[in-house]
Scaffold this active site. Structure first.
Site, PDB file in Angstrom:
ATOM      1  N   VAL A  82       2.212  11.391   4.209  1.00 36.88           N
ATOM      2  CA  VAL A  82       1.299  12.167   3.374  1.00 36.88           C
ATOM      3  C   VAL A  82       0.986  13.489   4.063  1.00 36.88           C
ATOM      4  O   VAL A  82       0.590  13.518   5.227  1.00 36.88           O
ATOM      5  CB  VAL A  82       0.003  11.387   3.111  1.00 36.88           C
ATOM      6  N   LYS A  83       1.178  14.577   3.333  1.00 35.71           N
ATOM      7  CA  LYS A  83       0.901  15.903   3.892  1.00 35.71           C
ATOM      8  C   LYS A  83      -0.403  16.428   3.305  1.00 35.71           C
ATOM      9  O   LYS A  83      -0.578  16.460   2.076  1.00 35.71           O
ATOM     10  CB  LYS A  83       2.042  16.867   3.594  1.00 35.71           C
TER      11      LYS A  83
END
Length: 221
Positions: A82-83
């Protein structure tokens, strides 16, 4: 050093992955928009092509919204990272996700102070944007050196990897490797440029010309 490719072009990723030189992929909303395709569909295809980490960026700006989007992204494949953006809300989301064992890439880092906070929040990766710093007259690679020094001061305590982003040319890659960044993410064009050298081309042409004169074959008749 690990090589990630920075694109949402599935065909490009497939071709590069076939080389065996690809360790992961980073995407962002701008890259997905260029593809003109459904984000979740593209993400699933990329994750199937690449066994390594695939960074997928949230679009929400509040921590609760980021966590909700992260839950959706993590259902796509086991190798999703997850960014989140390097904002106060992004750091809150990073801390929550990292406590649950989720890999997080904290992006849009432009200072050593920000990198310290990303590591404190438990980020698996921090993404300093060297090219964008160069664009405004600052030294992007100097930032990588600062972050490397700080993280090394706390080896064993801070486990965040430096993921050099916004790479504009091959020397960014070389300098990042000299400094000791763990990862570099590059556009496909830059990755291919790494192999190019005029003396290699010249030498190969000479070798092939000399070999042709022998009239021999290696594979046989």
């Amino acid at each position: 050093m690990k090589f990630f490719v920075d694109t949402a072009d599935v065909d490009e990723i497939r071709e590069i992955a076939d080389s065996g030189l690809l360790d992961g992929v980073t995407t962002n909303p701008s890259l997905v928009a260029k593809s003109g395709r459904d984000f979740i569909e593209v993400l699933a295809e990329i994750c199937a092509l690449v066994p390594g980490p695939v960074s997928a960026e949230v679009a929400a700006t509040e921590a609760d919204g980021m966590l909700a989007e992260a839950e959706r992204l993590l259902k796509v494949a086991d190798n999703v990272i997850v960014k989140v953006p390097l904002t106060w809300e992004g750091l809150k989301a990073c801390r929550s996700l990292s406590r649950d064992g989720v890999g997080v890439n904290v992006t849009l880092c432009f200072s050593a102070a920000q990198a310290i906070l990303a590591a404190k929040a438990g980020a698996a990766y921090v993404s300093p944007f060297v090219g964008r710093l160069d664009d405004i007259g600052q030294d992007g690679m100097a930032l990588i050196g600062e972050i490397r020094q700080i993280y090394d001061n706390y080896a064993g305590t801070l486990n965040t990897e430096i993921l050099v982003a916004s790479v504009r040319h091959p020397m960014h890659v070389v300098e990042a490797a000299k400094i000791g960044a763990e990862v570099v993410t590059v556009p496909p064009k830059i990755l291919r440029q790494l192999v190019n050298h005029p003396l290699t081309d010249k030498g190969l042409a000479a070798f092939l010309a000399d070999w042709e004169k022998t009239g021999q074959t290696i594979a046989g008749k």
